[in-house]
Design a protein around this motif. Structure first.
Motif, short mmCIF file in Angstrom:
data_model
loop_
_atom_site.label_atom_id
_atom_site.label_comp_id
_atom_site.label_asym_id
_atom_site.label_seq_id
_atom_site.Cartn_x
_atom_site.Cartn_y
_atom_site.Cartn_z
N ALA A 124 0.76 -1.19 0.21
CA ALA A 124 -0.08 -0.05 0.19
C ALA A 124 0.75 0.94 -0.02
CB ALA A 124 -1.00 0.21 0.92
N ALA A 125 2.01 0.90 0.93
CA ALA A 125 3.14 2.42 0.80
C ALA A 125 3.85 1.99 -0.93
CB ALA A 125 3.87 2.33 2.34
N LEU A 126 3.55 1.50 -1.24
CA LEU A 126 4.95 2.03 -2.39
C LEU A 126 4.02 2.08 -3.41
CD1 LEU A 126 7.65 0.81 -3.37
CD2 LEU A 126 5.98 -1.57 -4.66
N LEU A 127 2.63 1.59 -3.70
CA LEU A 127 1.65 2.06 -4.20
C LEU A 127 0.74 3.85 -4.12
CD1 LEU A 127 -0.52 1.47 -6.72
CD2 LEU A 127 -2.00 0.99 -4.70
N ALA A 128 0.77 4.18 -3.01
CA ALA A 128 0.59 5.51 -2.58
C ALA A 128 2.02 6.01 -2.76
CB ALA A 128 0.21 5.60 -0.56
N SER A 129 3.28 5.79 -3.10
CA SER A 129 4.59 6.58 -2.99
C SER A 129 4.70 7.43 -4.50
CB SER A 129 5.50 5.92 -2.59
OG SER A 129 5.86 4.69 -3.80
N ALA A 130 4.59 6.05 -5.40
CA ALA A 130 4.35 6.03 -7.14
C ALA A 130 3.38 6.86 -7.40
CB ALA A 130 3.97 4.35 -7.71
N LEU A 131 2.09 6.52 -6.90
CA LEU A 131 1.36 7.52 -7.29
C LEU A 131 1.32 9.22 -6.83
CD1 LEU A 131 -2.62 5.65 -6.98
CD2 LEU A 131 -1.52 6.50 -9.13
N PHE A 132 2.14 9.32 -6.17
CA PHE A 132 2.38 11.06 -5.51
C PHE A 132 3.62 11.20 -6.57
CE2 PHE A 132 5.64 13.77 -3.50
CZ PHE A 132 4.92 14.10 -2.91
N CYS A 133 4.04 10.08 -6.85
CA CYS A 133 5.21 10.60 -7.91
C CYS A 133 4.80 11.41 -9.57
CB CYS A 133 6.41 10.03 -8.03
SG CYS A 133 7.63 9.94 -6.94
N LEU A 134 3.68 9.79 -9.31
CA LEU A 134 3.10 10.31 -10.80
C LEU A 134 1.89 11.71 -10.71
CD1 LEU A 134 2.08 6.86 -11.92
CD2 LEU A 134 3.79 8.44 -13.21
N ALA A 135 1.63 11.81 -10.02
CA ALA A 135 0.45 12.85 -9.95
C ALA A 135 1.00 14.67 -9.83
CB ALA A 135 -0.28 12.81 -8.21
N LEU A 136 2.21 14.33 -8.96
CA LEU A 136 3.15 15.44 -9.32
C LEU A 136 3.88 15.80 -10.25
CD1 LEU A 136 4.37 17.89 -7.63
CD2 LEU A 136 6.71 15.91 -7.25
N LEU A 137 4.34 14.57 -11.21
CA LEU A 137 4.55 15.33 -12.54
C LEU A 137 3.44 15.52 -13.67
CD1 LEU A 137 6.73 12.17 -13.13
CD2 LEU A 137 7.68 14.24 -12.96
N ALA A 138 2.75 15.01 -13.14
CA ALA A 138 1.17 15.51 -14.16
C ALA A 138 0.77 16.47 -13.95
CB ALA A 138 0.00 14.06 -13.84
N LEU A 139 0.71 17.30 -12.18
CA LEU A 139 0.31 18.07 -12.02
C LEU A 139 1.34 19.36 -12.59
CD1 LEU A 139 -1.00 17.31 -8.36
CD2 LEU A 139 -2.38 18.38 -10.78
N ASN A 140 2.59 19.42 -11.88
CA ASN A 140 3.66 20.12 -12.78
C ASN A 140 3.61 20.29 -14.43
OD1 ASN A 140 4.55 21.20 -10.44
ND2 ASN A 140 6.68 19.36 -10.42
N ALA A 141 3.16 19.14 -14.91
CA ALA A 141 2.72 19.76 -16.58
C ALA A 141 1.77 20.21 -16.27
CB ALA A 141 2.84 17.87 -17.07
N LEU A 142 0.69 20.12 -16.10
CA LEU A 142 -0.16 20.92 -16.17
C LEU A 142 -0.26 22.66 -15.95
CD1 LEU A 142 -3.90 18.22 -14.73
CD2 LEU A 142 -3.00 18.98 -17.15
N THR A 143 0.63 22.33 -14.92
CA THR A 143 0.95 24.18 -14.54
C THR A 143 1.63 25.00 -15.64
OG1 THR A 143 0.68 23.73 -12.00
CG2 THR A 143 2.30 25.25 -12.70
N ARG A 144 2.81 23.56 -15.99
CA ARG A 144 3.17 24.34 -16.67
C ARG A 144 2.70 24.63 -18.51
NH1 ARG A 144 9.38 21.65 -18.81
NH2 ARG A 144 9.45 22.35 -16.40
#
Length: 69
Positions: free
Chosen positions: A6-26
């Motif tokens: 569960a922690a591994l899945l949550a950390s992977a989704l954190f990284c993916l969500a951060l990348l996606a939100l940064n791309a949308l912000t750019r």
């Protein structure tokens, strides 16, 4: 689901969500749809990614009763 998975899945989704939100912000900044004070890697992006990861972790560790039939 074990806590480690569960922690591994949550950390992977954190990284993916951060990348996606940064791309949308750019994209929003380049299209002049966002204020200039909004920046990549800011509080909004980290907060959104943390909310996604937290919701995923809570959902993954939800314990369901086991019926033995």
């Amino acid at each position: 689901m074990p806590d480690f998975v569960a922690a591994l899945l949550a950390s992977a989704l954190f990284c993916l969500a951060l990348l996606a939100l940064n791309a949308l912000t750019r994209l929003a900044l380049q299209a002049h749809l966002a204020p200039d004070s909004l920046a990549e890697g800011g509080f909004l992006q980290y907060g959104g990614a943390l909310m996604v990861a937290g919701a995923t972790y809570r959902r993954a560790i939800r314990h369901r009763p086991v019926t033995g039939e």
